[in-house]
Design a protein around this motif. Sequence first.
Motif, mmCIF file in Angstrom:
data_model
loop_
_atom_site.group_PDB
_atom_site.id
_atom_site.type_symbol
_atom_site.label_atom_id
_atom_site.label_comp_id
_atom_site.label_asym_id
_atom_site.label_seq_id
_atom_site.Cartn_x
_atom_site.Cartn_y
_atom_site.Cartn_z
ATOM 1 N N ASP A 1 -15.516 39.312 2.317
ATOM 2 C CA ASP A 1 -16.196 40.154 2.507
ATOM 3 C C ASP A 1 -16.176 41.341 1.461
ATOM 4 O O ASP A 1 -16.601 42.230 0.637
ATOM 5 N N ASP A 2 -14.688 42.053 1.075
ATOM 6 C CA ASP A 2 -13.728 42.529 0.226
ATOM 7 C C ASP A 2 -14.043 41.564 -0.434
ATOM 8 O O ASP A 2 -13.582 40.908 -1.303
ATOM 9 N N ASP B 1 -22.321 29.648 4.757
ATOM 10 C CA ASP B 1 -22.745 30.222 5.532
ATOM 11 C C ASP B 1 -23.685 29.250 6.259
ATOM 12 O O ASP B 1 -24.489 29.518 7.664
ATOM 13 N N THR C 1 -15.994 33.263 6.415
ATOM 14 C CA THR C 1 -16.597 33.920 5.408
ATOM 15 C C THR C 1 -16.050 35.291 5.630
ATOM 16 O O THR C 1 -16.599 36.270 4.703
ATOM 17 N N GLU C 2 -15.951 36.266 6.922
ATOM 18 C CA GLU C 2 -15.971 37.435 6.688
ATOM 19 C C GLU C 2 -14.708 37.748 6.510
ATOM 20 O O GLU C 2 -14.918 39.223 5.957
ATOM 21 N N ARG D 1 -17.327 31.456 10.835
ATOM 22 C CA ARG D 1 -17.759 32.666 10.281
ATOM 23 C C ARG D 1 -16.883 33.658 9.818
ATOM 24 O O ARG D 1 -16.734 34.495 9.700
ATOM 25 N N ARG E 1 -19.371 31.160 -0.917
ATOM 26 C CA ARG E 1 -19.523 31.201 0.116
ATOM 27 C C ARG E 1 -21.330 31.246 0.870
ATOM 28 O O ARG E 1 -20.928 31.092 1.963
#
Length: 669
Positions: A630-631, A604, A626-627, A623, A600
């Motif tokens: 997040d969990d 980024d 990658t969002e 991005r 990850r």
Amino acid sequence: MTDAGTSTAVRPDLLALTPETLAALANRGLVKRATKELDAGTVPALTTDPDTTVRARFADGTTAALPPGTGLDEGDCSCVAPGVCRHLIALVLAHQRVAAADPGSAPAAFTDWSPGGTGDAALAEAVGARPLAAARRTFERGYAAVVHRPSPDHPEPRVELPTCAVRFPVPGEIAYALTDAAAALRGEVVALAVWAFQAADAMDTEERSVPVQVGGRPTAPATTLPALDAAVGLADELLAEGVAHVGPVHGGALARAGAALTTASLHWPAGALAELTDQLTAYADRNAHYRPESVAALLTELHARRRAAAHPGVLGTREAGDTPLRRVRLVSLGCRVHGTAQSLVSEVYFAHPGAGTVLVLRKTWTAPEGKELSAHQLATRRVLATPLGSLATASLVSESVRRTPSRALTVARGRLGTTTITPVGAAWTELPDPLLVRDLTALTAGWDGRPPRLIRPRVEAEAVHVVALSQVESVGYDPAEQRLEAVVRDAAGTRALVTSEYRPECPGALDALADALEGGATHISGSLHRSGGGVRIDPLAVLTPAGTVVPDLAAGDGSTALAAVGRRPSEPLTAALDEAMSAMAAVPHSGLRHLNVPARARIDEAATALSRTGLTRAATLLRAFTETLDDGAMPNQEALAVRSGAWLAAQLHLLVSSELRSSGAGSGA
């Protein structure tokens, strides 16, 4: 001698038959024999009937006749030879000589004509009812073709069908059509070619080369293609679990899905799935063939073809599995060898002058247990009963080969006796355009406007050509990249960069390539790509005054000291895109369910680099992906679908942007 008192009215169709066309309609031996007999004074007496049927009477009493509107194979001769005989060839040549001797004769002017003007009645008469019915069935299913209209430089109209080519050498006469398909298929493919010209004629374009989709019904939406849906579903499972976590059961499922795609005539997705299956096998075997970037691109291609399924040519729908070719002459352009010491794949590339295409003959070689193979050892291994090294520098005449839609060659079992192989000699210098390239700028200009590679037909050797060289400016070696680089100029003076990286399976390749380029190279064959606003050549073989050199099969251990070349500065946009694609390739390797923190973080960092180089849209898509990560909890099916969609959006953008960047079409998509 020709009778002085007989009428020999000129037949334009017979005057248009060149020695090359006659050789294609019969064979080169008959043309040479008939020419030799005429030169020796054995000239038939010619007469012309009121309907313009030309008749010839030979000294031995043999008579021959060629009615108007028919091909040579419809001519009549009293000799016992089957098919087109030397008497019919002699009749044509004698008629041409009589016309040339007329003081009022003039060279034939260029005729801009289209076979599409042939009506159904004339077509049925020319090809026959049964072949026409078979062609109608293909028409109802629909097929793709590329139509090449005539020009002063290339006066013969020509059509590239999925598995063969058809050309029309005589203006206004489709009966003389030539094709590389087997004789049993000739009438069918001629009809398909005529309909392709009709489709092109109906288009509002002045382009000389026109891709067309002929007949058929509109392609069904992807949701109504169950075989494609099943294949894409398996691809989604692989993206979720990752290559590192799926087992052999998934590979078997992919293989079965590929077979179902082939059965459904979805040839291009089937090809992508076959490559994907090979990648899984390579990973399981810890084979160097495995590349995460290839897996990522293949998964993206399957989705791209599904999304674009309604567009012609995206799926390869209803193209024949393969087509037997009639007596065909092929010219070898060299050989590529890749693989590992335990398993090597050789690919011999053949130019097909009559069709203007390049075909590939592929073979896999496996080392005995406990042994290793090198490419040079393959040079003595036999293919088509000929050492591979000889085949890679030969001209091949065969009645035993078949051509697939992707332009791969296969050889009929037990029919090697119908194949003859001779040294290639100077055959490269006689290849037609665009097989032989004299102006790289003109060639690459024709690439503009093509669909992205992800949805183009999966054609083998799409970019392989022979380039005529006027100069080799420099040859050097970059030790950091382990790459040979040479700056050359084509016949028009345009610069190109020849690049070849060191591969352990071909240890002598770079030394042999350097020697050939420095030894007076006149032509080079290879795969051409646009890069950084110029052209890059990945070489297959080099023609020198001493003969043809195939670097991959050369002897040597790579120990020769090569002159150093200055490091080329990395191009920021290309470097940022390459790093982003490499970072995103970790996703299908590890899987959306199992993507680790370092992977990850690398994505980024790639997004930041893209932003710095001005590729803001690509950075935003990375991005956005990658969002979705997040969990930290294990994703459910809904979350997986969101992640998958975000990854595909970014990956599609990166692949198309990279292609546009390399083609010089822009800095991004």
